[in-house]
Enzyme design. Sequence first.
Site, PDB file in Angstrom:
ATOM      1  CG  MET A 197     -11.803  -2.080   5.066  1.00 18.08           C
ATOM      2  SD  MET A 197     -10.236  -1.806   4.214  1.00 18.08           S
ATOM      3  CE  MET A 197      -9.281  -0.920   5.449  1.00 18.08           C
TER       4      MET A 197
ATOM      5  CG  ASP B  22      -6.237  -2.400   3.216  1.00 20.64           C
ATOM      6  OD1 ASP B  22      -5.131  -2.170   3.752  1.00 20.64           O
ATOM      7  OD2 ASP B  22      -6.819  -1.600   2.452  1.00 20.64           O
TER       8      ASP B  22
ATOM      9  CB  SER C 163      -0.909   0.010   1.223  1.00 20.59           C
ATOM     10  OG  SER C 163      -1.405   1.322   1.397  1.00 20.59           O
TER      11      SER C 163
ATOM     12  CG  ASP D 139      -4.987   2.633   0.573  1.00 21.84           C
ATOM     13  OD1 ASP D 139      -5.956   1.861   0.544  1.00 21.84           O
ATOM     14  OD2 ASP D 139      -3.862   2.313   0.981  1.00 21.84           O
TER      15      ASP D 139
ATOM     16  CG  HIS E 105      -9.093   0.256  -0.738  1.00 18.72           C
ATOM     17  ND1 HIS E 105      -8.537   0.109   0.519  1.00 18.72           N
ATOM     18  CD2 HIS E 105     -10.438   0.211  -0.560  1.00 18.72           C
ATOM     19  CE1 HIS E 105      -9.514  -0.001   1.416  1.00 18.72           C
ATOM     20  NE2 HIS E 105     -10.658   0.062   0.787  1.00 18.72           N
TER      21      HIS E 105
ATOM     22  CG  HIS F 111      -3.801  -1.613  -1.587  1.00 18.88           C
ATOM     23  ND1 HIS F 111      -4.918  -2.390  -1.827  1.00 18.88           N
ATOM     24  CD2 HIS F 111      -4.180  -0.698  -0.657  1.00 18.88           C
ATOM     25  CE1 HIS F 111      -5.920  -1.964  -1.076  1.00 18.88           C
ATOM     26  NE2 HIS F 111      -5.503  -0.925  -0.362  1.00 18.88           N
TER      27      HIS F 111
ATOM     28  CG  PHE G 143      -5.774   7.677   9.489  1.00 22.07           C
ATOM     29  CD1 PHE G 143      -5.286   8.913   9.070  1.00 22.07           C
ATOM     30  CD2 PHE G 143      -7.049   7.615  10.028  1.00 22.07           C
ATOM     31  CE1 PHE G 143      -6.061  10.059   9.195  1.00 22.07           C
ATOM     32  CE2 PHE G 143      -7.831   8.753  10.161  1.00 22.07           C
ATOM     33  CZ  PHE G 143      -7.333   9.981   9.744  1.00 22.07           C
TER      34      PHE G 143
ATOM     35  CG  MET H 182      -8.218   7.416   1.741  1.00 16.84           C
ATOM     36  SD  MET H 182      -7.409   7.512   3.333  1.00 16.84           S
ATOM     37  CE  MET H 182      -6.668   5.880   3.428  1.00 16.84           C
TER      38      MET H 182
ATOM     39  N   GLY I 102       1.065  -1.795   4.277  1.00 19.64           N
ATOM     40  CA  GLY I 102       1.589  -0.451   4.020  1.00 19.64           C
ATOM     41  C   GLY I 102       2.773  -0.150   4.901  1.00 19.64           C
ATOM     42  CB  SER I 103       3.005   1.103   8.384  1.00 23.28           C
ATOM     43  OG  SER I 103       2.110   0.176   8.926  1.00 23.28           O
TER      44      SER I 103
ATOM     45  CG  MET J  52     -11.208   3.446   1.587  1.00 22.35           C
ATOM     46  SD  MET J  52      -9.639   3.450   2.464  1.00 22.35           S
ATOM     47  CE  MET J  52      -8.511   3.476   1.083  1.00 22.35           C
TER      48      MET J  52
HETATM   49  C1  DX5 Z   1      -6.319   2.048   5.346  1.00 23.84           C
HETATM   50  C2  DX5 Z   1      -5.856   1.688   3.955  1.00 23.84           C
HETATM   51  C3  DX5 Z   1      -4.759   0.718   3.950  1.00 23.84           C
HETATM   52  C4  DX5 Z   1      -3.507   1.183   4.636  1.00 23.84           C
HETATM   53  C5  DX5 Z   1      -2.918   0.001   5.299  1.00 23.84           C
HETATM   54  O1  DX5 Z   1      -7.485   2.774   5.296  1.00 23.84           O
HETATM   55  O2  DX5 Z   1      -6.910   1.177   3.191  1.00 23.84           O
HETATM   56  O3  DX5 Z   1      -4.469   0.215   2.652  1.00 23.84           O
HETATM   57  O4  DX5 Z   1      -2.562   1.740   3.789  1.00 23.84           O
HETATM   58  O5  DX5 Z   1      -1.830   0.421   6.009  1.00 23.84           O
HETATM   59  P1  DX5 Z   1      -1.156  -0.475   7.120  1.00 23.84           P
HETATM   60  O6  DX5 Z   1      -0.674  -1.727   6.439  1.00 23.84           O
HETATM   61  O7  DX5 Z   1      -0.067   0.388   7.635  1.00 23.84           O
HETATM   62  O8  DX5 Z   1      -2.208  -0.766   8.141  1.00 23.84           O
HETATM   63 ZN    ZN Z   2      -6.398   0.044   1.307  1.00 25.21          ZN
END
Ligand code: DX5
Ligand code: ZN
Length: 229
Positions: free
Chosen positions: A142, A180, A13, A40, A71, A38, A148, A42, A202-203, A73
């Site tokens: 989710m 995710d 991500s 995101d 994705h 991936h 975030f 938003m 992601g992180s 959102m």
């Molecule tokens: C959250 C996103 C994720 C996010 C996941 O709303 O949809 O894709 O980047 O990040 P981590 O892996 O750090 O939880």
């Molecule tokens: Zn996502």
Amino acid sequence: MDKLQKEIKIAASILSADFSNLGNELKAVDDAGVDMIHIDVMDGSFVPNITLGAPVVSKIRPFTEKQFDVHLMINNPGKHVDDFCKAGSDIITIHLEADEHPIRTLEYIRLKGIKAGVSINPATHESNLEYVLDYCDMILIMLVNPGFGGQKFIPSTLKKLEKVRKLIDDSDYAIRLEVDGGVGVGNIREIADAGADMFVAGSAIFGSKDYSKVISQMRAKLEGAARPV
Ligand code: DX5
Ligand code: ZN
């Protein structure tokens, strides 16, 4: 269902990537062996954060040949989905909670030759998915409240994952099951055992110094999991 359909995939991500250097970040995770990117999106309305739109997706498209797993959102995704189809998405996922007519939007995505995904938040009941199974190629569960990166996964989502796995297996559709939020080396196996076959991180990836080390550690944890790697 053919075996390939069940191959486990890891998606990076970019929410946690260095946004001032996105093209090179994409190349770096590609070289590090990730399966998908991936993205995101938003809108500051469906979720409390604003990230990026279709013009950014098309600008970063040339930096890798890996699939773009987009994705959305955003509220009323049907209004914007065409832009993301044109921007080079391979999978587009909408939220069931954000669309009053999700079947129409999913059908439109498929009509454009793109895989259609549907996602639900941690507090949404999985029974809602039963009515969209005919129209989707992927379900995204989710594991955190979207908005975030870097959040801790919500344990009750694992039970839900098991139920959705069963829903898919009983359906005879080759629907992918993605997760995710809060996925890392420490919990990826437990999540795989609950039935996921695609993992967004992601992180865990971008927050580490060595992307390829984390990705290989994740793959090592997945070895021998119920879904073949
Ligand atoms: C959250 C996103 C994720 C996010 C996941 O709303 O949809 O894709 O980047 O990040 P981590 O892996 O750090 O939880
Ligand atoms: Zn996502």
